[in-house]
Design a protein around this motif. Structure first.
Motif, PDB file in Angstrom:
ATOM      1  N   LEU A   1       7.335  11.129   0.714  1.00  0.00           N
ATOM      2  CA  LEU A   1       6.227  12.336   0.300  1.00  0.00           C
ATOM      3  C   LEU A   1       5.534  11.932  -0.999  1.00  0.00           C
ATOM      4  O   LEU A   1       4.368  11.747  -1.195  1.00  0.00           O
ATOM      5  CB  LEU A   1       6.594  13.432   0.494  1.00  0.00           C
ATOM      6  CG  LEU A   1       6.988  14.056   1.466  1.00  0.00           C
ATOM      7  CD1 LEU A   1       7.796  15.480   1.640  1.00  0.00           C
ATOM      8  CD2 LEU A   1       5.956  14.350   2.450  1.00  0.00           C
ATOM      9  N   ALA A   2       6.499  11.306  -1.795  1.00  0.00           N
ATOM     10  CA  ALA A   2       5.811  10.915  -3.239  1.00  0.00           C
ATOM     11  C   ALA A   2       5.028   9.878  -3.128  1.00  0.00           C
ATOM     12  O   ALA A   2       4.083   9.856  -3.989  1.00  0.00           O
ATOM     13  CB  ALA A   2       7.344  10.551  -4.379  1.00  0.00           C
ATOM     14  N   ASN A   3       5.343   8.832  -2.389  1.00  0.00           N
ATOM     15  CA  ASN A   3       4.522   7.716  -2.196  1.00  0.00           C
ATOM     16  C   ASN A   3       3.253   8.052  -1.614  1.00  0.00           C
ATOM     17  O   ASN A   3       2.049   7.397  -2.206  1.00  0.00           O
ATOM     18  CB  ASN A   3       5.162   6.744  -1.193  1.00  0.00           C
ATOM     19  CG  ASN A   3       5.840   5.463  -1.861  1.00  0.00           C
ATOM     20  OD1 ASN A   3       5.316   4.768  -2.424  1.00  0.00           O
ATOM     21  ND2 ASN A   3       7.184   5.422  -1.730  1.00  0.00           N
ATOM     22  N   TRP A   4       3.274   8.845  -0.428  1.00  0.00           N
ATOM     23  CA  TRP A   4       1.723   9.386   0.039  1.00  0.00           C
ATOM     24  C   TRP A   4       1.066  10.182  -1.069  1.00  0.00           C
ATOM     25  O   TRP A   4      -0.112   9.786  -1.111  1.00  0.00           O
ATOM     26  CB  TRP A   4       2.125  10.108   1.222  1.00  0.00           C
ATOM     27  CG  TRP A   4       1.737   9.386   2.659  1.00  0.00           C
ATOM     28  CD1 TRP A   4       2.493   8.892   3.433  1.00  0.00           C
ATOM     29  CD2 TRP A   4       0.453   9.144   3.003  1.00  0.00           C
ATOM     30  NE1 TRP A   4       1.877   8.356   4.432  1.00  0.00           N
ATOM     31  CE2 TRP A   4       0.510   8.385   4.304  1.00  0.00           C
ATOM     32  CE3 TRP A   4      -1.073   9.298   2.517  1.00  0.00           C
ATOM     33  CZ2 TRP A   4      -0.544   8.092   5.104  1.00  0.00           C
ATOM     34  CZ3 TRP A   4      -1.766   8.769   3.298  1.00  0.00           C
ATOM     35  CH2 TRP A   4      -1.795   8.268   4.624  1.00  0.00           C
ATOM     36  N   MET A   5       1.773  10.974  -1.681  1.00  0.00           N
ATOM     37  CA  MET A   5       0.722  12.138  -2.336  1.00  0.00           C
ATOM     38  C   MET A   5       0.682  12.021  -3.925  1.00  0.00           C
ATOM     39  O   MET A   5      -0.341  12.103  -4.277  1.00  0.00           O
ATOM     40  CB  MET A   5       1.585  13.501  -2.158  1.00  0.00           C
ATOM     41  CG  MET A   5       1.650  13.886  -0.522  1.00  0.00           C
ATOM     42  SD  MET A   5       0.184  13.585   0.538  1.00  0.00           S
ATOM     43  CE  MET A   5      -0.902  14.379  -0.286  1.00  0.00           C
ATOM     44  N   ILE A   6       1.703  11.392  -4.530  1.00  0.00           N
ATOM     45  CA  ILE A   6       1.597  11.470  -6.052  1.00  0.00           C
ATOM     46  C   ILE A   6       0.335  10.558  -6.411  1.00  0.00           C
ATOM     47  O   ILE A   6      -0.440  10.922  -7.269  1.00  0.00           O
ATOM     48  CB  ILE A   6       2.831  10.727  -6.756  1.00  0.00           C
ATOM     49  CG1 ILE A   6       3.727  11.888  -6.519  1.00  0.00           C
ATOM     50  CG2 ILE A   6       2.552  10.671  -8.063  1.00  0.00           C
ATOM     51  CD1 ILE A   6       5.126  11.634  -7.033  1.00  0.00           C
TER      52      ILE A   6
ATOM     53  N   ASN B   1       0.886  -1.166   0.123  1.00  0.00           N
ATOM     54  CA  ASN B   1       0.067  -0.012  -0.014  1.00  0.00           C
ATOM     55  C   ASN B   1       0.802   1.251   0.004  1.00  0.00           C
ATOM     56  O   ASN B   1       2.015   1.356   0.748  1.00  0.00           O
ATOM     57  CB  ASN B   1      -0.959  -0.155   1.105  1.00  0.00           C
ATOM     58  CG  ASN B   1      -1.770   1.053   1.383  1.00  0.00           C
ATOM     59  OD1 ASN B   1      -1.280   2.188   1.861  1.00  0.00           O
ATOM     60  ND2 ASN B   1      -2.908   0.771   0.643  1.00  0.00           N
ATOM     61  N   HIS B   2       0.710   2.174  -0.960  1.00  0.00           N
ATOM     62  CA  HIS B   2       1.485   3.356  -0.926  1.00  0.00           C
ATOM     63  C   HIS B   2       1.570   4.127   0.323  1.00  0.00           C
ATOM     64  O   HIS B   2       2.521   4.901   0.519  1.00  0.00           O
ATOM     65  CB  HIS B   2       1.180   3.942  -2.332  1.00  0.00           C
ATOM     66  CG  HIS B   2      -0.114   4.968  -2.045  1.00  0.00           C
ATOM     67  ND1 HIS B   2      -0.181   6.172  -2.066  1.00  0.00           N
ATOM     68  CD2 HIS B   2      -1.499   4.666  -2.419  1.00  0.00           C
ATOM     69  CE1 HIS B   2      -1.449   6.631  -1.969  1.00  0.00           C
ATOM     70  NE2 HIS B   2      -2.176   5.670  -1.944  1.00  0.00           N
ATOM     71  N   LYS B   3       0.378   4.140   1.052  1.00  0.00           N
ATOM     72  CA  LYS B   3       0.328   5.075   2.251  1.00  0.00           C
ATOM     73  C   LYS B   3       1.142   4.411   3.159  1.00  0.00           C
ATOM     74  O   LYS B   3       2.021   5.096   4.098  1.00  0.00           O
ATOM     75  CB  LYS B   3      -1.115   5.262   2.435  1.00  0.00           C
ATOM     76  CG  LYS B   3      -1.791   5.991   1.441  1.00  0.00           C
ATOM     77  CD  LYS B   3      -3.558   6.189   2.007  1.00  0.00           C
ATOM     78  CE  LYS B   3      -4.096   6.630   0.776  1.00  0.00           C
ATOM     79  NZ  LYS B   3      -4.837   5.845  -0.054  1.00  0.00           N
ATOM     80  N   ASP B   4       1.107   2.933   3.347  1.00  0.00           N
ATOM     81  CA  ASP B   4       2.015   2.578   4.529  1.00  0.00           C
ATOM     82  C   ASP B   4       3.453   2.469   3.967  1.00  0.00           C
ATOM     83  O   ASP B   4       4.262   2.915   4.825  1.00  0.00           O
ATOM     84  CB  ASP B   4       1.573   0.801   4.563  1.00  0.00           C
ATOM     85  CG  ASP B   4       0.401   0.422   5.383  1.00  0.00           C
ATOM     86  OD1 ASP B   4      -0.193   1.491   5.829  1.00  0.00           O
ATOM     87  OD2 ASP B   4      -0.310  -0.457   5.105  1.00  0.00           O
ATOM     88  N   ILE B   5       3.649   2.437   2.762  1.00  0.00           N
ATOM     89  CA  ILE B   5       5.161   2.437   2.713  1.00  0.00           C
ATOM     90  C   ILE B   5       5.611   3.984   2.643  1.00  0.00           C
ATOM     91  O   ILE B   5       6.716   4.231   3.087  1.00  0.00           O
ATOM     92  CB  ILE B   5       5.292   2.089   1.003  1.00  0.00           C
ATOM     93  CG1 ILE B   5       5.270   0.370   0.900  1.00  0.00           C
ATOM     94  CG2 ILE B   5       6.699   2.028   0.439  1.00  0.00           C
ATOM     95  CD1 ILE B   5       5.134  -0.051  -0.409  1.00  0.00           C
TER      96      ILE B   5
ATOM     97  N   TYR C   1       8.708   5.023   4.942  1.00  0.00           N
ATOM     98  CA  TYR C   1       9.911   6.034   4.313  1.00  0.00           C
ATOM     99  C   TYR C   1      10.047   7.299   5.276  1.00  0.00           C
ATOM    100  O   TYR C   1      11.107   7.641   5.718  1.00  0.00           O
ATOM    101  CB  TYR C   1       9.424   6.382   2.779  1.00  0.00           C
ATOM    102  CG  TYR C   1      10.075   5.651   1.810  1.00  0.00           C
ATOM    103  CD1 TYR C   1      11.528   5.955   1.853  1.00  0.00           C
ATOM    104  CD2 TYR C   1       9.311   5.033   1.011  1.00  0.00           C
ATOM    105  CE1 TYR C   1      12.083   5.024   0.478  1.00  0.00           C
ATOM    106  CE2 TYR C   1       9.970   4.274  -0.170  1.00  0.00           C
ATOM    107  CZ  TYR C   1      11.185   4.356  -0.140  1.00  0.00           C
ATOM    108  OH  TYR C   1      11.775   3.478  -1.325  1.00  0.00           O
ATOM    109  N   LEU C   2       8.891   7.764   5.649  1.00  0.00           N
ATOM    110  CA  LEU C   2       8.994   9.011   6.492  1.00  0.00           C
ATOM    111  C   LEU C   2       9.697   8.746   7.899  1.00  0.00           C
ATOM    112  O   LEU C   2      10.501   9.384   8.225  1.00  0.00           O
ATOM    113  CB  LEU C   2       7.662   9.612   6.404  1.00  0.00           C
ATOM    114  CG  LEU C   2       7.185  10.353   5.315  1.00  0.00           C
ATOM    115  CD1 LEU C   2       5.622  10.843   5.146  1.00  0.00           C
ATOM    116  CD2 LEU C   2       7.987  11.667   4.792  1.00  0.00           C
ATOM    117  N   TRP C   3       9.185   7.753   8.399  1.00  0.00           N
ATOM    118  CA  TRP C   3       9.795   7.273   9.617  1.00  0.00           C
ATOM    119  C   TRP C   3      11.180   7.002   9.489  1.00  0.00           C
ATOM    120  O   TRP C   3      12.198   7.274  10.451  1.00  0.00           O
ATOM    121  CB  TRP C   3       8.883   6.344  10.542  1.00  0.00           C
ATOM    122  CG  TRP C   3       7.718   6.973  11.339  1.00  0.00           C
ATOM    123  CD1 TRP C   3       6.444   6.726  10.808  1.00  0.00           C
ATOM    124  CD2 TRP C   3       7.654   7.754  12.145  1.00  0.00           C
ATOM    125  NE1 TRP C   3       5.307   7.361  11.628  1.00  0.00           N
ATOM    126  CE2 TRP C   3       6.278   8.113  12.778  1.00  0.00           C
ATOM    127  CE3 TRP C   3       8.586   8.342  13.067  1.00  0.00           C
ATOM    128  CZ2 TRP C   3       6.027   9.327  13.475  1.00  0.00           C
ATOM    129  CZ3 TRP C   3       8.061   9.311  14.108  1.00  0.00           C
ATOM    130  CH2 TRP C   3       7.060   9.665  14.461  1.00  0.00           C
TER     131      TRP C   3
END
Lengths: 528, 298
Positions: free
Chosen positions: A95-100, A29-33, A37-39
């Motif tokens: 950020l790219a993973n979450w937002m794009i 899931n792009h949000k989990d990933i 990444y952010l943490w």
């Protein structure tokens, strides 16, 4: 076949995250990933930051106080490597993973399993890199630019593990970039034309292209090092017909685009936040796109401005000086566009906006000192002094890092469904703002007065500015613990946030609930 | 599935164990390799690093096998929409671009040492002052005389273009043609022709690798051309060696496609596994043409 498909879709629409630790280990899931990444990036930011604290503590006074020169060199090297490859780059990928996918109306990243692979390589790679601190001979001590022959003939044993860590983190970056390009080019919702994409998406498209173009060159240069160290080749050894300067050419052919990899996504973030809080459309959208593309193109033909003093032919000095100065044109376009966006806007200064405005001002200072360094004859004076340190920290800390913090404050309500504490956010901003300037501004003076970089001890006339700089460093470092507290406090105990907490914000991400559902846009939205 | 619009039902796999195992395998492989090299250079006799490498490589091979099998199964199950297939197309295209840039780094190094560093060390050009480091050194290419022959023993002779390398060039060019014939056969549903021409391509690939090994043996045993023989040997073996590694990978990819063809995989309008391998093969072929001209010939 039809039945299988039907069942699958049925599952897909309703299932949320898996339970327990496997949610994170096996996720697609792009949000989990993005969250991982952010943490991960924040953990590396604190680790690399703690190395910086050792550096500033040692430099607090002249003389050797805390550490030996050998260890000091390991600290500067590991600080640079971890901040560049472990903190800034993964934060932007997160950020790219979450937002794009949410910004272009896609159900997920184009290649979800490869996405998880890109992330999980990083903890292994950085564990291996950090473990070099405990190896015989110590960690890499040749600076983050690892110039040969310091990194070949005179390197500690651990250099081999550094090389392989770079190899696999490079593979991670390339796969991440391929995924981002495939997502942007292939997964946009119907009607989302290229010139309707948010600028964050545009800047990442161009950044991903840069990554795929130069990470393999980095792999090439560390492979040449590996062969020189273990298999007797002569790439960086003039005795066999090679040249140490060859190292610098190949390294900086990677290295210069790399610095734009760390700033282009920041441009995208700021271009999202400033219009939201100025309550105006971004001024000059298409010129922003073309400026970004021009910067990316120019980044490939300026690399030797890092090498003015190494002994390149006169014609080379002239070419790389002028091509470097050209970069000021598209960058100026961007800065003026941001300022014009704010002009006569109904501005408010919530925390994301404070960081974004601060970015515009302080990044521009870093850009100007870059122009000074671009003047080849003047660079003979500045080269390898603290002026260079001040320059690139101004573009990287109040530049890249502040943009990441702005992004976290801006999108945290969307990610967590909770609102951060505005007062604490502002306190964090002002402490960071004061800290960063007290930390880095005096370093300009130190450099102009002739203090060399990468030394644990210095002449007495540099003492006052170093002490001021160190105090700024401690303040900046301590304020980041407040940042950690604010984020954790928001996630655990924040007040619920509405779907669109910023009334001037635009974009598809604000059309979904806060927190964003586990799967968004399984059916693409229609864009007018 | 076929009735759904292009943008609907993009298949997002729910969860997968493959990525994290792959990351672990990559780590184990490079950790083992790094330890082996460190121990080799330190002359350690009691090294057991190779077991990390072997274990890592075994897991890596198994994960890759499982991963590709999974993707093929998904496609056969009809989960892959045209849009998703396009993602694989973009993925492979950009992967090949990254490989191009990897070779570009080594070609760039060759260009730099041959056209700038070499003449400078020999006392010519803008930085000819470097000749003071090695007085009396004269530059020529191929470099049969190193600046310091005590440290780097120069080769007696190098491999000339119009022997084995020319034969290898012909072999690879023909293999690209036979592969294209196989591709056309696949599109026209001539299964036997597909298998025959793909098989021939694989045999040509193997023949290339055998001749390349022959050339290396010749270089090491008769010409004194080795990795240690100065910058000529460094660039020669790194460029041809990485190319050879890519031919090996390309041949393995084609063998996988051959086995899949035997098992009745591929449809005239749906055979991206084959197509991606073919792109990779043509890429490797183009790299060889650059090598033939820039490394062997001029």
């Amino acid at each position: 076949m039809t039945t299988t498909t039907h069942d699958h879709d049925h599952d897909h629409a309703h299932h949320g995250p898996a339970k327990g630790i496997t949610r994170w280990l096996y996720t697609t899931n792009h949000k989990d990933i993005g969250t991982m990444y952010l943490w991960f990036s924040f953990a590396m930011f604190l680790l690399g930051g703690s190395f910086a604290m050792v550096i500033r503590a040692e430099l607090f006074q002249p003389g050797l106080q805390l550490v030996q020169p050998e260890f000091f060199n390991q600290m500067t090297t590991m600080h640079g490597l971890i901040m560049v490859f472990g903190a800034v780059m993964p934060a932007f990928v997160g950020l790219a993973n979450w937002m794009i996918p949410m910004m272009v109306g896609a159900p997920d990243m184009a290649l979800p399993r490869m996405n998880n692979l890109s992330f999980w390589i990083l903890p292994f790679a950085f564990a291996m890199l950090a473990s070099t601190l405990f190896m015989d001979g110590g960690a890499p001590n040749f600076g983050w630019t690892f110039y040969a022959p310091l990194s070949t003939t005179y390197a500690p044993d651990s250099v081999t593990f550094f090389i392989f860590a770079v190899h696999i983190m490079g593979a991670s970056s390339i796969m991440g970039a391929i995924n981002i390009i495939a997502t942007i080019l292939n997964m946009r919702a119907p009607g989302m034309t290229l010139m309707k994409m948010p600028l964050f998406v545009w800047t990442w498209l161009i950044t991903a292209y840069l990554l795929i173009a130069v990470m393999p060159v980095l792999a090439g240069v560390v492979t040449m090092m590996l062969m020189d160290i273990h298999f007797g080749t002569a790439f960086f050894n003039a005795a066999g017909g090679g040249s140490p300067v060859l190292f610098q050419h190949v390294f900086w052919f990677f290295g210069h685009p790399e610095v734009y990899i760390m700033i282009l996504p920041a441009f995208g973030i700021v271009s999202a936040i400033i219009p939201a809080f100025a309550r105006k459309q971004l001024f000059g959208y298409s010129s922003m796109v073309y400026a970004t593309a021009s910067i990316a193109f120019l980044s490939f033909i300026v690399w030797a401005h890092h090498m003015f003093t190494v002994g390149i032919p006169f014609l080379g000095e002239a070419f790389f000086m002028w091509s470097t100065m050209l970069i000021a044109v598209p960058t100026g376009v961007k800065v003026f566009n941001w300022v014009t966006t704010m002009f006569r806007g109904s501005m408010t200064f919530e925390t994301p906006m404070l960081f974004a405005v601060c970015f515009v001002v302080l990044f521009t200072i870093g850009g100007f000192s870059g122009l000074m360094l671009a003047v080849a004859p003047a660079d003979f004076q500045y080269h390898d002094t603290y002026f260079v340190v001040a320059h690139f920290h101004y573009v990287l800390v109040p530049g890249a890092v502040f943009s990441i913090m702005a992004a976290v404050y801006y999108w945290l309500p969307k990610w967590s469904g909770k609102m951060y504490n505005e007062t604490l956010g502002k306190v964090h901003f002002w402490l960071s703002f004061i800290g960063v300037n007290v930390l880095f501004f005096p370093q300009h003076f130190l450099g102009l007065a002739g203090m060399p970089r990468r030394i644990p001890d210095y002449a007495l006339q540099f003492a006052d500015f170093n002490m001021i700089s160190s105090m700024g460093g401690f303040l900046f470092g301590a304020s980041q613990l407040l940042f950690l507290y604010i984020v954790v406090n928001t996630v655990v105990a924040g007040k619920p946030a509405p779907a669109k907490p910023w009334d001037g914000a635009e974009g598809l991400e604000w059309t979904v609930d806060s927190p964003a559902p586990y799967h968004t846009f399984s059916t693409p939205p229609k864009i007018d | 599935m076929s009735s759904s619009a292009n943008h609907e039902h993009y298949y997002v796999p729910a969860q997968s164990r493959l990525p994290i195992w792959m990351a672990f395998a990559m780590f184990l492989t490079v950790f083992g390799l790094g330890s082996m090299m460190r121990d080799m250079s330190n002359g350690a006799t009691d090294s057991n690093a190779q077991w990390f490498f072997i274990a890592g490589f075994a897991v890596l091979a198994f994960v890759l096998y499982s991963w590709f099998s999974e993707v093929i199964r998904e496609n056969h199950a009809g989960l892959n929409s045209p849009q998703l297939k396009q993602s694989y197309v973009w993925g492979m295209g950009w992967f090949i671009f990254s490989e191009v840039m990897f070779f570009a780094a080594f070609f760039g190094a060759l260009f730099y040492v041959r056209n700038l560093v070499g003449p400078w060390l020999g006392g010519e050009g803008a930085k000819g002052v470097s000749n003071y480091l090695y007085p009396g050194f004269e530059f020529s290419w191929p470099l049969l005389n190193n600046p310091d022959n005590a440290l780097f023993q120069a080769p007696e002779e190098v491999i000339h273009a119009f022997g084995l390398p020319l034969i290898n060039t012909i072999i690879l060019v023909i293999s690209s043609i036979t592969l294209t014939i196989a591709h056309h056969a696949l599109r026209a549903e001539h299964r036997t022709q597909l298998k025959v021409w793909l098989g021939i391509t694989i045999l040509l690939g193997i023949a290339f690798l055998i001749l390349q090994a022959e050339e290396y043996i010749e270089a090491y045993t008769h010409l004194g051309l080795t990795l240690e023989s100065g910058i000529y040997g460094s660039t020669f073996f790194m460029l041809t060696g990485f190319h050879g590694a890519h031919v090996t990978i390309g041949t393995l990819m084609l063998i996988v496609q051959f086995v899949r063809a035997l098992r009745g995989h591929f449809k005239p309008d749906d055979h991206f596994g084959f197509e991606a391998s073919a792109w990779y093969w043509h890429f490797v072929d183009v790299v060889w043409l650059c090598l033939f001209v820039l490394v062997y010939w001029i």
